[in-house]
Design a protein around this motif. Sequence first.
Motif, PDB file in Angstrom:
ATOM      1  N   TYR A  23      98.053  56.859  52.571  1.00  0.00           N
ATOM      2  CA  TYR A  23      96.610  56.750  52.404  1.00  0.00           C
ATOM      3  C   TYR A  23      96.336  56.492  50.933  1.00  0.00           C
ATOM      4  O   TYR A  23      96.806  57.248  50.081  1.00  0.00           O
ATOM      5  N   LEU A  24      95.628  55.425  50.633  1.00  0.00           N
ATOM      6  CA  LEU A  24      95.332  55.004  49.256  1.00  0.00           C
ATOM      7  C   LEU A  24      96.590  54.934  48.396  1.00  0.00           C
ATOM      8  O   LEU A  24      96.626  55.404  47.266  1.00  0.00           O
ATOM      9  N   GLY A  25      97.658  54.367  48.952  1.00  0.00           N
ATOM     10  CA  GLY A  25      98.881  54.140  48.197  1.00  0.00           C
ATOM     11  C   GLY A  25      99.757  55.354  47.994  1.00  0.00           C
ATOM     12  O   GLY A  25     100.697  55.312  47.211  1.00  0.00           O
ATOM     13  N   GLU A  26      99.469  56.416  48.711  1.00  0.00           N
ATOM     14  CA  GLU A  26     100.221  57.667  48.545  1.00  0.00           C
ATOM     15  C   GLU A  26     100.738  58.130  49.912  1.00  0.00           C
ATOM     16  O   GLU A  26      99.987  58.132  50.891  1.00  0.00           O
ATOM     17  N   SER A  56      88.020  53.936  46.253  1.00  0.00           N
ATOM     18  CA  SER A  56      88.770  52.904  45.549  1.00  0.00           C
ATOM     19  C   SER A  56      90.170  53.420  45.212  1.00  0.00           C
ATOM     20  O   SER A  56      90.310  54.500  44.638  1.00  0.00           O
ATOM     21  N   PRO A  57      91.218  52.648  45.527  1.00  0.00           N
ATOM     22  CA  PRO A  57      92.569  53.068  45.141  1.00  0.00           C
ATOM     23  C   PRO A  57      92.775  53.008  43.626  1.00  0.00           C
ATOM     24  O   PRO A  57      93.653  53.661  43.088  1.00  0.00           O
ATOM     25  N   VAL A  58      91.936  52.234  42.939  1.00  0.00           N
ATOM     26  CA  VAL A  58      92.020  52.136  41.482  1.00  0.00           C
ATOM     27  C   VAL A  58      91.463  53.408  40.830  1.00  0.00           C
ATOM     28  O   VAL A  58      91.958  53.858  39.810  1.00  0.00           O
ATOM     29  N   ASN A  59      90.464  53.985  41.469  1.00  0.00           N
ATOM     30  CA  ASN A  59      89.830  55.194  40.952  1.00  0.00           C
ATOM     31  C   ASN A  59      89.728  56.218  42.089  1.00  0.00           C
ATOM     32  O   ASN A  59      88.633  56.483  42.590  1.00  0.00           O
ATOM     33  N   PRO A  60      90.873  56.794  42.513  1.00  0.00           N
ATOM     34  CA  PRO A  60      90.853  57.715  43.648  1.00  0.00           C
ATOM     35  C   PRO A  60      90.085  58.996  43.310  1.00  0.00           C
ATOM     36  O   PRO A  60      89.960  59.368  42.140  1.00  0.00           O
ATOM     37  N   PRO A  61      89.557  59.675  44.325  1.00  0.00           N
ATOM     38  CA  PRO A  61      88.812  60.910  44.074  1.00  0.00           C
ATOM     39  C   PRO A  61      89.713  62.020  43.535  1.00  0.00           C
ATOM     40  O   PRO A  61      90.925  62.007  43.752  1.00  0.00           O
ATOM     41  N   GLY A  69      91.325  65.673  43.453  1.00  0.00           N
ATOM     42  CA  GLY A  69      91.825  66.481  44.562  1.00  0.00           C
ATOM     43  C   GLY A  69      92.599  65.626  45.541  1.00  0.00           C
ATOM     44  O   GLY A  69      93.233  64.638  45.174  1.00  0.00           O
ATOM     45  N   CYS A  70      92.525  65.988  46.794  1.00  0.00           N
ATOM     46  CA  CYS A  70      93.178  65.206  47.848  1.00  0.00           C
ATOM     47  C   CYS A  70      92.458  63.872  47.986  1.00  0.00           C
ATOM     48  O   CYS A  70      91.234  63.820  48.064  1.00  0.00           O
ATOM     49  N   ARG A  71      93.210  62.796  48.046  1.00  0.00           N
ATOM     50  CA  ARG A  71      92.612  61.458  48.142  1.00  0.00           C
ATOM     51  C   ARG A  71      91.844  61.258  49.448  1.00  0.00           C
ATOM     52  O   ARG A  71      90.982  60.403  49.539  1.00  0.00           O
ATOM     53  N   PHE A  72      92.150  62.041  50.446  1.00  0.00           N
ATOM     54  CA  PHE A  72      91.537  61.875  51.763  1.00  0.00           C
ATOM     55  C   PHE A  72      90.330  62.807  51.976  1.00  0.00           C
ATOM     56  O   PHE A  72      89.647  62.702  52.983  1.00  0.00           O
ATOM     57  N   HIS A  73      90.030  63.679  51.046  1.00  0.00           N
ATOM     58  CA  HIS A  73      89.058  64.751  51.310  1.00  0.00           C
ATOM     59  C   HIS A  73      87.671  64.271  51.714  1.00  0.00           C
ATOM     60  O   HIS A  73      87.010  64.901  52.520  1.00  0.00           O
ATOM     61  N   ASN A  74      87.198  63.138  51.187  1.00  0.00           N
ATOM     62  CA  ASN A  74      85.837  62.704  51.512  1.00  0.00           C
ATOM     63  C   ASN A  74      85.704  62.107  52.917  1.00  0.00           C
ATOM     64  O   ASN A  74      84.596  61.846  53.363  1.00  0.00           O
ATOM     65  N   ARG A  75      86.818  61.924  53.621  1.00  0.00           N
ATOM     66  CA  ARG A  75      86.782  61.421  55.008  1.00  0.00           C
ATOM     67  C   ARG A  75      87.426  62.402  55.983  1.00  0.00           C
ATOM     68  O   ARG A  75      87.435  62.168  57.187  1.00  0.00           O
ATOM     69  N   CYS A  76      87.944  63.497  55.474  1.00  0.00           N
ATOM     70  CA  CYS A  76      88.726  64.437  56.275  1.00  0.00           C
ATOM     71  C   CYS A  76      87.826  65.369  57.091  1.00  0.00           C
ATOM     72  O   CYS A  76      86.915  65.995  56.552  1.00  0.00           O
ATOM     73  N   PHE A  77      88.144  65.492  58.358  1.00  0.00           N
ATOM     74  CA  PHE A  77      87.391  66.356  59.262  1.00  0.00           C
ATOM     75  C   PHE A  77      87.859  67.812  59.180  1.00  0.00           C
ATOM     76  O   PHE A  77      87.292  68.678  59.833  1.00  0.00           O
ATOM     77  N   LYS A  78      88.867  68.095  58.358  1.00  0.00           N
ATOM     78  CA  LYS A  78      89.352  69.460  58.153  1.00  0.00           C
ATOM     79  C   LYS A  78      89.267  69.866  56.678  1.00  0.00           C
ATOM     80  O   LYS A  78      89.940  70.789  56.247  1.00  0.00           O
ATOM     81  N   CYS A  79      88.436  69.172  55.924  1.00  0.00           N
ATOM     82  CA  CYS A  79      88.336  69.380  54.481  1.00  0.00           C
ATOM     83  C   CYS A  79      87.896  70.806  54.133  1.00  0.00           C
ATOM     84  O   CYS A  79      86.998  71.365  54.749  1.00  0.00           O
ATOM     85  N   LYS A 130      87.316  73.561  50.517  1.00  0.00           N
ATOM     86  CA  LYS A 130      86.893  73.493  49.106  1.00  0.00           C
ATOM     87  C   LYS A 130      88.046  73.100  48.194  1.00  0.00           C
ATOM     88  O   LYS A 130      87.886  72.302  47.277  1.00  0.00           O
ATOM     89  N   ILE A 131      89.213  73.643  48.436  1.00  0.00           N
ATOM     90  CA  ILE A 131      90.375  73.376  47.581  1.00  0.00           C
ATOM     91  C   ILE A 131      90.763  71.892  47.605  1.00  0.00           C
ATOM     92  O   ILE A 131      91.258  71.350  46.618  1.00  0.00           O
ATOM     93  N   CYS A 132      90.487  71.227  48.726  1.00  0.00           N
ATOM     94  CA  CYS A 132      90.838  69.810  48.873  1.00  0.00           C
ATOM     95  C   CYS A 132      90.093  68.940  47.860  1.00  0.00           C
ATOM     96  O   CYS A 132      90.595  67.903  47.440  1.00  0.00           O
ATOM     97  N   LYS A 133      88.894  69.362  47.489  1.00  0.00           N
ATOM     98  CA  LYS A 133      88.074  68.592  46.553  1.00  0.00           C
ATOM     99  C   LYS A 133      88.483  68.818  45.102  1.00  0.00           C
ATOM    100  O   LYS A 133      88.098  68.052  44.232  1.00  0.00           O
ATOM    101  N   LYS A 134      89.266  69.856  44.859  1.00  0.00           N
ATOM    102  CA  LYS A 134      89.624  70.226  43.486  1.00  0.00           C
ATOM    103  C   LYS A 134      91.069  69.915  43.119  1.00  0.00           C
ATOM    104  O   LYS A 134      91.350  69.429  42.032  1.00  0.00           O
ATOM    105  N   LEU A 135      91.991  70.256  44.012  1.00  0.00           N
ATOM    106  CA  LEU A 135      93.416  70.153  43.700  1.00  0.00           C
ATOM    107  C   LEU A 135      94.135  69.119  44.571  1.00  0.00           C
ATOM    108  O   LEU A 135      93.916  69.055  45.780  1.00  0.00           O
ATOM    109  N   GLN A 136      95.011  68.384  43.950  1.00  0.00           N
ATOM    110  CA  GLN A 136      95.904  67.466  44.659  1.00  0.00           C
ATOM    111  C   GLN A 136      96.916  68.329  45.426  1.00  0.00           C
ATOM    112  O   GLN A 136      97.561  69.190  44.831  1.00  0.00           O
ATOM    113  N   PRO A 137      97.064  68.143  46.733  1.00  0.00           N
ATOM    114  CA  PRO A 137      98.040  68.965  47.470  1.00  0.00           C
ATOM    115  C   PRO A 137      99.471  68.589  47.109  1.00  0.00           C
ATOM    116  O   PRO A 137      99.745  67.461  46.702  1.00  0.00           O
TER     117      PRO A 137
END
Length: 191
Positions: free
Chosen positions: A95-98, A144-149, A151-161, A163-170
């Motif tokens: 997902y997004l090159g990862e 954007s893969p050039v400017n990923p979010p 935390g977790c790159r998938f968090h803004n579309r994840c149905f199991k997101c 709080k930690i997903c928005k802050k830290l890369q898993p």
Amino acid sequence: MDLLERVGLDKEYYHRFPHQFSGGQRQRIGIARALALDPEIIVADEPVSALDVSVQAQIINLFKDLQDEFGFTYVFIAHDLSVVKYLSDRIAVMYLGEIVEICKKEELFSNPLHPYTQALISAIPIPNPRHKEERIILKGDIPSPVNPPKGCRFHNRCFKCMKICKKLQPKVKEINGHKVKCHLYMMKEGR
């Protein structure tokens, strides 16, 4: 001439120009060119996505037959998981090159761990009109893969997101040879 025949083309095609070939024939020529180098690994990026369904099946079977004959490895890149399942022993989902999940194909399809993988597998059509399976519909825009979010790159579309997903890369978690990059499995460790 031998390579043309191995990929299912007649020797008479040798003197044709590129514009005289169909998409499936061009794909076979590309495969023959790769075979000419006697490779140990062939990287195939979306090799059947632009082809008609019946031609896709022929090319996929050609890939399988050539692999059995020559014993090389494919790095097969595709969005169609049913094609990936047919050709692969191990699958990495990106997902997004990862890479977010990697394991043997049987494990991936029987026990997908990452929410993105779960959504992808739920989208595979099942050829039974009576079978009703709940499809996971992802919401939100692909970042954007050039400017990923953050935390977790998938968090803004994840149905199991969470709080930690928005802050830290898993980090990658390995569960019996099945690797997944998701906070859901880190939380089970008490992290």
